[in-house]
Design a protein around this motif. Structure first.
Motif, PDB file in Angstrom:
ATOM      1  N   ASP A  72       1.337  -2.428  -1.262  1.00 11.55           N
ATOM      2  CA  ASP A  72       1.720  -2.349  -2.500  1.00 11.55           C
ATOM      3  C   ASP A  72       0.644  -2.730  -3.337  1.00 11.55           C
ATOM      4  O   ASP A  72      -0.376  -3.580  -2.983  1.00 11.55           O
ATOM      5  CB  ASP A  72       2.973  -3.484  -2.604  1.00 11.55           C
ATOM      6  CG  ASP A  72       3.426  -3.250  -3.962  1.00 11.55           C
ATOM      7  OD1 ASP A  72       3.616  -1.963  -4.490  1.00 11.55           O
ATOM      8  OD2 ASP A  72       3.994  -4.244  -4.633  1.00 11.55           O
ATOM      9  N   TYR A  73       0.339  -2.059  -4.415  1.00 11.44           N
ATOM     10  CA  TYR A  73      -0.399  -2.419  -5.677  1.00 11.44           C
ATOM     11  C   TYR A  73       0.492  -3.204  -6.884  1.00 11.44           C
ATOM     12  O   TYR A  73       1.491  -2.546  -7.169  1.00 11.44           O
ATOM     13  CB  TYR A  73      -0.900  -1.181  -6.007  1.00 11.44           C
ATOM     14  CG  TYR A  73      -2.116  -0.760  -5.018  1.00 11.44           C
ATOM     15  CD1 TYR A  73      -3.345  -1.079  -5.009  1.00 11.44           C
ATOM     16  CD2 TYR A  73      -1.374   0.497  -4.125  1.00 11.44           C
ATOM     17  CE1 TYR A  73      -4.277  -0.411  -3.839  1.00 11.44           C
ATOM     18  CE2 TYR A  73      -2.473   0.963  -3.345  1.00 11.44           C
ATOM     19  CZ  TYR A  73      -3.663   0.499  -2.947  1.00 11.44           C
ATOM     20  OH  TYR A  73      -4.348   0.898  -2.109  1.00 11.44           O
ATOM     21  N   GLN A  74      -0.318  -4.086  -7.415  1.00 10.98           N
ATOM     22  CA  GLN A  74       0.261  -4.681  -8.410  1.00 10.98           C
ATOM     23  C   GLN A  74      -0.673  -4.836  -9.756  1.00 10.98           C
ATOM     24  O   GLN A  74      -1.912  -5.326  -9.610  1.00 10.98           O
ATOM     25  CB  GLN A  74       1.046  -6.155  -8.002  1.00 10.98           C
ATOM     26  CG  GLN A  74       1.950  -6.083  -7.130  1.00 10.98           C
ATOM     27  CD  GLN A  74       2.437  -7.469  -6.844  1.00 10.98           C
ATOM     28  OE1 GLN A  74       2.293  -8.600  -7.661  1.00 10.98           O
ATOM     29  NE2 GLN A  74       3.334  -7.700  -5.798  1.00 10.98           N
TER      30      GLN A  74
END
Length: 234
Positions: A72-74
């Motif tokens: 996941d990218y945040q």
């Protein structure tokens, strides 16, 4: 000595032992530092509390349902300036199930058991964004060590996962704390020395990989149906 068993199951889990800066990885199984942190929170301890008593417990884990690694990218912005911060890359395990075991003095194990049943702070599976989907408490085992407890415990995988296996028993990986006296060992840096946010410290710990065979409750049962019985005997 007795053994506390915990069920670690949730939509997402993340157990980092070497995560740094914007890249937050996860180990394929729960770390000792992560589970000790969970127990310290259940006891109501703050992060500056010395974890020496909990770190002295012997730790082991059984991989009941390996799960699927996901990434996941945040993104985030500074509250005051509005300036963008670096993109954070985070890894998780989806749909994983583990049985964790901690072996130690009876009084400490009993205290931890009560804390798990009535935690001061809500538990999470490695990160705050990873709440458990099942009760953690699997009880205390007083008739053996970690190896025996993990060998005797029921298979805790999801029912849909159990039905994928047709065999009457399944072979599950175990990762159990060990020393050089136990033979060849691997190592992982997840022995907690301090959880203080200003100076987190972890030491190397010896581990040994193994396997146990446990019954599969979803395996097809043999049938006593006799298709030629209707033909009668001689």
């Amino acid at each position: 000595m007795s053994v506390l068993l915990l069920q670690l199951a949730g939509p997402l889990q993340a157990w980092g032992s070497s995560a740094r800066f914007a890249r937050r990885t996860t180990e394929p199984a729960p770390t000792k530092s992560g589970v000790i942190g969970l127990l310290a929170a259940a006891l109501g301890r703050d992060r500056s509390h010395d974890p020496v008593d909990l770190a002295a417990l012997r730790f082991g884990v059984r991989v009941d349902q390996r799960g699927v690694p996901i990434r996941d990218y945040q993104t985030a912005h500074h509250f005051e300036t509005g300036k963008s911060m670096p993109v954070s890359e985070r890894f998780y395990l989806a749909d994983a199930v583990f049985v964790a075991a901690l072996e130690g003095p009876d009084d400490l194990i009993d205290e931890l058991h009560q804390a798990v049943r009535r935690p001061t702070y809500l538990p999470y599976l490695g990160r705050r964004s990873c709440p458990p989907s099942r009760p953690l408490d699997l009880g205390i085992r007083e008739d053996g060590d970690i190896e025996q407890a993990l060998k005797r415990e029921d298979w805790r995988a999801s029912r849909w996962h159990q039905r994928r296996h047709r065999e009457p028993t399944v072979r599950l990986e175990t990762i159990i704390e060990a020393t050089a006296d136990d033979g060849p060992v691997d190592s992982i840096r997840d022995q907690p020395l301090s959880f203080d946010p200003t100076h987190r410290r972890y030491a190397l710990r010896g581990i040994r990989h193994g396997y146990v065979e446990v019954p599969n409750p979803a395996a097809p049962q043999p049938s006593d149906h006799d298709p030629i019985a209707v033909l009668g005997g001689e």
